[in-house]
Write an enzyme that holds these catalytic residues in place. Structure first.
Site, PDB file in Angstrom:
ATOM      1  N   CYS B  87      27.307  45.564  34.510  1.00  0.00           N
ATOM      2  CA  CYS B  87      27.604  44.899  33.235  1.00  0.00           C
ATOM      3  C   CYS B  87      26.478  43.927  32.869  1.00  0.00           C
ATOM      4  CB  CYS B  87      28.980  44.229  33.304  1.00  0.00           C
ATOM      5  SG  CYS B  87      29.648  43.838  31.675  1.00  0.00           S
ATOM      6  N   HIS B 204      32.748  48.454  35.623  1.00  0.00           N
ATOM      7  CA  HIS B 204      32.890  47.559  36.776  1.00  0.00           C
ATOM      8  C   HIS B 204      33.565  48.246  37.963  1.00  0.00           C
ATOM      9  CE1 HIS B 204      31.878  43.608  34.957  1.00  0.00           C
ATOM     10  NE2 HIS B 204      32.303  44.159  33.831  1.00  0.00           N
ATOM     11  N   GLU B 206      33.583  47.317  40.948  1.00  0.00           N
ATOM     12  CA  GLU B 206      34.121  46.292  41.864  1.00  0.00           C
ATOM     13  C   GLU B 206      35.494  45.786  41.405  1.00  0.00           C
ATOM     14  OE1 GLU B 206      32.343  45.681  39.338  1.00  0.00           O
ATOM     15  OE2 GLU B 206      32.368  43.580  38.708  1.00  0.00           O
TER      16      GLU B 206
END
Lengths: 81, 230
Positions: B87, B204, B206
């Site tokens: 990002c 994302h 994660e």
């Protein structure tokens, strides 16, 4: 002391959705005949340097390194005393 | 696996990736403040996290790309240390020249915050080895400036050299305009550098690496890195 102004605009061919939104808003307000709107940035620099050639070259360096992203933007510099 | 997470003022996914890295690799990353000038020695992975570094002033990622730590990030990434930008981290990596192209304002001007489908373009890389070819994964996006732009020549080169990592696609893996959340050129969600040792992506992984958060499609990326580096 010199003053430099920098205009940073998106290159032709790079989508400018904000420019398009501004155009639509203007048309909603009744303004007609708008063929296109491109939005950019305007930056003013107050500089200690007095030599205008040196100023021009320093500001060009600033544009290349930070003020503009030359992948998507072009810039125009004006130097005044 | 020794890793580092760069922390800028305005980073907000630095802890998300730290938690995921620790969970998957068993080792907590070093959190490195942007004003530091050197990264720890012996790193396997440098992670540049998501967020809004410097409030997105000037351009997303532009200020962070000129932070003191970035000189060493560039040096190590160019020497082959695996580098992952997520990002805002992707924006930083394009701004500092480690990855081609730029991320511009989303096509419809909206901040997009939802899960998207991604097609995994190749699985023979350090980042994607644990995915399967053509796999469709679900990963969240949350960004305002995620519209990937590069000139046509660069896009052609990325495609012909196999440097596109992920593309936005529909449930069936079809890369279609209606599956493109932000107007990215050729539906590109993530790209590699020339040596495929640097990856930048807007989604994302994660944030979807724990079943309690609704899914684990992000986990294989970190397992791939672990396998590569152990």
């Amino acid at each position: 002391m010199a003053k430099a102004t920098v205009h940073v605009t998106l290159k032709n061919g790079v989508l400018d959705p904000q420019g398009k939104a501004i155009q639509h808003a203007l048309e909603t307000l009744g303004f007609s005949g708008i063929n296109g709107v491109r939005q950019g940035k305007y930056i003013e620099l107050d500089l200690a340097e007095t030599d205008s050639e040196k100023t021009q070259s320093a500001v060009t360096d600033m544009c290349e390194k930070l003020l503009a992203n030359t992948v998507i933007e072009t810039y125009r510099i004006e130097v005044s005393e | 696996m020794k890793s580092a997470v760069i922390v800028f003022p305005g980073s907000n996914c630095d802890r998300d990736i730290a938690v995921t890295l620790e969970k998957v690799t068993g080792q907590a990353p070093a959190m490195v403040w942007h004003r530091d000038s050197t990264l720890p020695e012996g790193l396997g992975l440098i992670a540049v996290p998501g967020g809004f570094s410097y409030g997105d002033y000037l351009r997303s990622g532009a200020m962070a790309a000129n932070s003191p730590i970035i000189a060493d990030v560039k040096k190590k990434a160019e020497a082959g240390v695996l580098t992952l930008g997520i990002c805002n981290g992707f924006q930083v990596l394009t701004e500092c020249g480690l990855l081609p192209g730029a991320l511009i304002r989303n096509r419809d001007l909206k901040f997009v915050c939802r899960d998207v489908n991604l097609s995994v373009e190749r699985t023979d890389t350090a980042f994607t080895g644990k995915y399967t070819g053509g796999q469709v994964i679900r990963i969240p996006v949350a960004h305002h400036d995620g519209n990937y732009f590069a000139d046509n020549e660069t896009l052609d080169r990325l495609e012909s050299n196999g440097h596109v990592a992920f593309r936005y696609c529909n449930d069936n893996g079809k890369v279609a305009d209606e599956a493109n959340p932000n107007g990215s050129a050729r539906n590109i969600a993530g790209v590699f550098n020339e040596t495929r040792t640097v990856l930048g992506l807007m989604p994302h992984p994660e944030r979807l690496a724990d079943e309690r958060l609704g899914g684990q499609d992000g986990v294989p990326m970190f397992e791939s890195l672990l396998e590569q580096l152990s």
